[in-house]
Write a protein that holds these residues in place. Structure first.
Motif, PDB file in Angstrom:
ATOM      1  N   ASN A 257       0.832  -1.211   0.000  1.00 40.24           N
ATOM      2  CA  ASN A 257       0.000   0.000   0.000  1.00 40.24           C
ATOM      3  C   ASN A 257       0.865   1.259   0.000  1.00 40.24           C
ATOM      4  OD1 ASN A 257      -2.383  -1.441  -0.027  1.00 40.24           O
ATOM      5  ND2 ASN A 257      -2.653  -1.388   2.203  1.00 40.24           N
ATOM      6  N   HIS A 260       2.193   1.794  -3.470  1.00 39.34           N
ATOM      7  CA  HIS A 260       1.141   2.329  -4.343  1.00 39.34           C
ATOM      8  C   HIS A 260       0.907   3.818  -4.061  1.00 39.34           C
ATOM      9  CE1 HIS A 260      -0.776  -1.886  -5.142  1.00 39.34           C
ATOM     10  NE2 HIS A 260       0.329  -1.685  -5.838  1.00 39.34           N
ATOM     11  N   TRP A 264       4.026   3.923  -7.225  1.00 43.19           N
ATOM     12  CA  TRP A 264       4.678   2.783  -7.852  1.00 43.19           C
ATOM     13  C   TRP A 264       3.677   1.669  -8.158  1.00 43.19           C
ATOM     14  CZ3 TRP A 264       9.973   1.381  -8.761  1.00 43.19           C
ATOM     15  CH2 TRP A 264      10.862   2.453  -8.589  1.00 43.19           C
ATOM     16  N   THR A 265       3.904   0.981  -9.275  1.00 41.50           N
ATOM     17  CA  THR A 265       3.207  -0.253  -9.600  1.00 41.50           C
ATOM     18  C   THR A 265       4.194  -1.395  -9.412  1.00 41.50           C
ATOM     19  OG1 THR A 265       1.772   0.822 -11.215  1.00 41.50           O
ATOM     20  CG2 THR A 265       2.011  -1.563 -11.396  1.00 41.50           C
TER      21      THR A 265
END
Length: 297
Positions: A257, A260, A264-265
């Motif tokens: 989390n 994210h 970032w992916t």
């Protein structure tokens, strides 16, 4: 069915020869299943536990001139990287006339003194010579993960390996060395992580960075990723084992989390996915293309 015998203390630690065994037990007792034959004339109680046991067993039947090479030299120089039953690879001078047998793989070669080092298991090829030998393996998916380990744990450099190659210009497979060295990354922390990186590069994808440190907009450290493309904020993690512990699951989710939230992916690749490399490549390719298109929009 025979019962498990009381093993004499002299035979409990590591491999031993048949001659040593027969000073303490009878031939019939040596045939008990507690004693496992490792190679001709060499036994160990209960079987090989580590590759160190295999090397010690091989040393009992090899002449002093034997030099550990290849993957076995890597294991001795860089730590526990081989399975107990993996072959023990050695060089012997041609005049030794010792055949490979069982777990021992012999090649004839007389090495210069600067390509040999002393280890806890006798002579082995130097880090540079070991890298030279491994880099000549036919498949970079085999050689590069091993070279990553060797470079990361011994500090051997490309220049040192190339110096060895210069002295053996006509050696078999020498043309493979440059390609393998081009792909080495000593920052890699596991062979499968290395294999994932090499798989992507072989597919023509941009080479990812290893051990990418991620920070949020406030400059706070978020996480370290196995592989990534920082400019695109895409990361890859190799998950070698499922984290079933509830506390670990909670930590993993909080970490993901936070990544994210930092924009970032992150893709998590496990062993079963890596067994289907074409699917992994296609997935990463689509993600890189989409993120690149978004950046240009």
């Amino acid at each position: 069915m025979s019962s498990r015998p009381v093993v004499p203390a002299a035979l409990r630690d590591g491999p031993f020869t048949r001659a040593t065994a027969l000073r303490h037990i009878t031939p019939a007792q040596l045939r008990n299943r507690a004693y496992v034959r490792v190679t001709h004339g060499v036994y160990i109680v209960s079987g090989l536990r580590t590759h160190d046991d295999a090397v010690a067993a091989a040393r009992l039947v090899l002449p002093p001139s034997a030099v550990l090479r290849g993957r076995t030299a890597l294991h001795v120089l860089a730590g526990d990287v081989l399975r107990p039953s993996d072959p023990v690879e050695v060089y012997l001078p041609a005049e030794a006339r010792v055949r490979g047998r069982d777990l021992i793989r012999v090649r004839s070669c007389s090495l210069p003194a600067d390509e040999v080092v002393r280890t806890r298991y006798g002579a082995a090829t130097s880090p540079a010579r070991t890298a030279f030998d491994i880099a000549r393996l036919p498949n970079v998916l085999q050689s590069v993960p091993l070279l990553d380990v060797l470079a990361g744990r011994t500090g051997v450099t490309r220049r040192q390996v190339e110096a060895v190659a210069d002295g053996h210009a006509g050696a078999r497979g020498v043309r493979r060395i440059r390609r393998a060295l081009d792909m080495v990354d000593p920052r890699s922390e596991s062979p499968r992580e290395s294999r994932l990186r090499v798989t992507l590069v072989l597919a023509g994808l941009p080479r990812p960075e290893s051990q990418v440190r991620v920070y949020n907009d406030a400059g706070e450290f978020v996480a370290r990723l196995d592989l990534g493309w920082p400019t695109l904020k895409i990361g890859l993690e190799y998950d070698g084992a499922y984290h079933d512990d509830p506390a670990q699951i909670a930590l993993d989710r909080a970490r993901l989390n936070a990544l994210h939230a930092a924009g970032w992916t992150v893709l998590v690749i496990d062993r079963s996915q890596l067994a289907r490399p074409e699917d992994v490549v296609a997935l990463v390719r689509r993600l890189l293309a989409a993120r690149t298109a978004g950046a240009l929009a």
